[in-house]
Design an enzyme around this catalytic site. Structure first.
Site, PDB file in Angstrom:
ATOM      1  N   CYS A   1      68.925  70.872  36.471  1.00  0.00           N
ATOM      2  CA  CYS A   1      67.813  70.474  37.342  1.00  0.00           C
ATOM      3  C   CYS A   1      68.274  69.418  38.342  1.00  0.00           C
ATOM      4  O   CYS A   1      67.932  69.467  39.522  1.00  0.00           O
ATOM      5  CB  CYS A   1      66.666  69.909  36.507  1.00  0.00           C
ATOM      6  SG  CYS A   1      66.209  70.963  35.118  1.00  0.00           S
TER       7      CYS A   1
HETATM    8  C1  BEZ Z   1      69.716  71.412  32.199  1.00  0.00           C
HETATM    9  O1  BEZ Z   1      69.001  71.347  33.198  1.00  0.00           O
HETATM   10  O2  BEZ Z   1      70.932  71.465  32.299  1.00  0.00           O
HETATM   11  C2  BEZ Z   1      69.116  71.355  30.849  1.00  0.00           C
HETATM   12  C3  BEZ Z   1      67.788  71.648  30.716  1.00  0.00           C
HETATM   13  C4  BEZ Z   1      67.213  71.609  29.467  1.00  0.00           C
HETATM   14  C5  BEZ Z   1      67.968  71.284  28.373  1.00  0.00           C
HETATM   15  C6  BEZ Z   1      69.291  70.986  28.528  1.00  0.00           C
HETATM   16  C7  BEZ Z   1      69.878  71.025  29.757  1.00  0.00           C
END
Ligand code: BEZ
Length: 180
Positions: free
Chosen positions: A55
């Site tokens: 994200c």
């Molecule tokens: C990520 O955006 O990389 C992520 C999202 C949720 C859990 C772990 C990582």
């Protein structure tokens, strides 16, 4: 079945108010689904958590970079929503230097639950969070839907592609050329 209209919810946001003295010049402000969605064509993207790597490194900065290209395709606003409270969402926006994307704190998960997108992420110690999805929403009606594959509780992976800004933009452009 995909719901057609985004659910009516009241979000608890924190807004800067210069009339407040001290180190934290913010006050609570309720914002409703109608405040965000009425009379606008927007892209909403929902993600599992503020400050998480995909994200923070890809989805959010890429939406920010491509914001003006979305505008050129008739999108009035881009909203990032997550099951995080307003303090966390504001801190993430500041940390990422985001100026064009607007943040919707769905701290209680009510909007996400009513969208049918709430999943358990207890395997990561996150509790209930949003499955990754995006939508083009026109005056509150869902016009296009982009949901990552494999919707599941405690998913071991974090699929990302369908809800990327690049894919959504490509779809918007393809629709526009098909309509021309
Ligand atoms: C990520 O955006 O990389 C992520 C999202 C949720 C859990 C772990 C990582």
């Amino acid at each position: 079945m995909l719901r057609k209209r985004v659910p009516d919810v009241t979000f608890r946001t924190r807004v800067r108010d210069e009339s407040i003295e001290g180190p934290n010049p913010y006050r609570w402000e309720n914002k409703t689904t109608a405040d965000y969605f009425s009379g606008k064509r927007v892209v909403l993207f929902s993600l599992p958590g503020a400050f998480t790597p995909t994200c923070s490194n890809y989805q959010l900065p890429d939406f920010e970079k491509l914001h003006d290209e979305f505008k050129a395709e008739g999108i009035d606003e881009i909203y990032c929503i997550s099951v995080n409270d307003a303090f966390v969402m504001n801190a993430w926006a500041r940390h990422q230097g985001i100026e064009k994307i607007k943040f919707i704190p769905d701290g209680s998960g009510e909007f996400t639950r009513k969208m049918g997108m709430l999943v358990a992420k207890d395997n990561l110690g996150f509790g209930m969070r949003s499955w990754r999805y995006a939508a083009v929403v026109n005056d509150g009606m869902i016009e296009q839907w982009f949901e990552e594959e494999g919707f599941a509780d405690n998913c071991e992976t974090d699929p990302y592609g369908v809800s990327s800004p690049q894919n959504i933009l490509e779809n918007l452009r393809a629709r526009e050329s098909a309509a021309a």
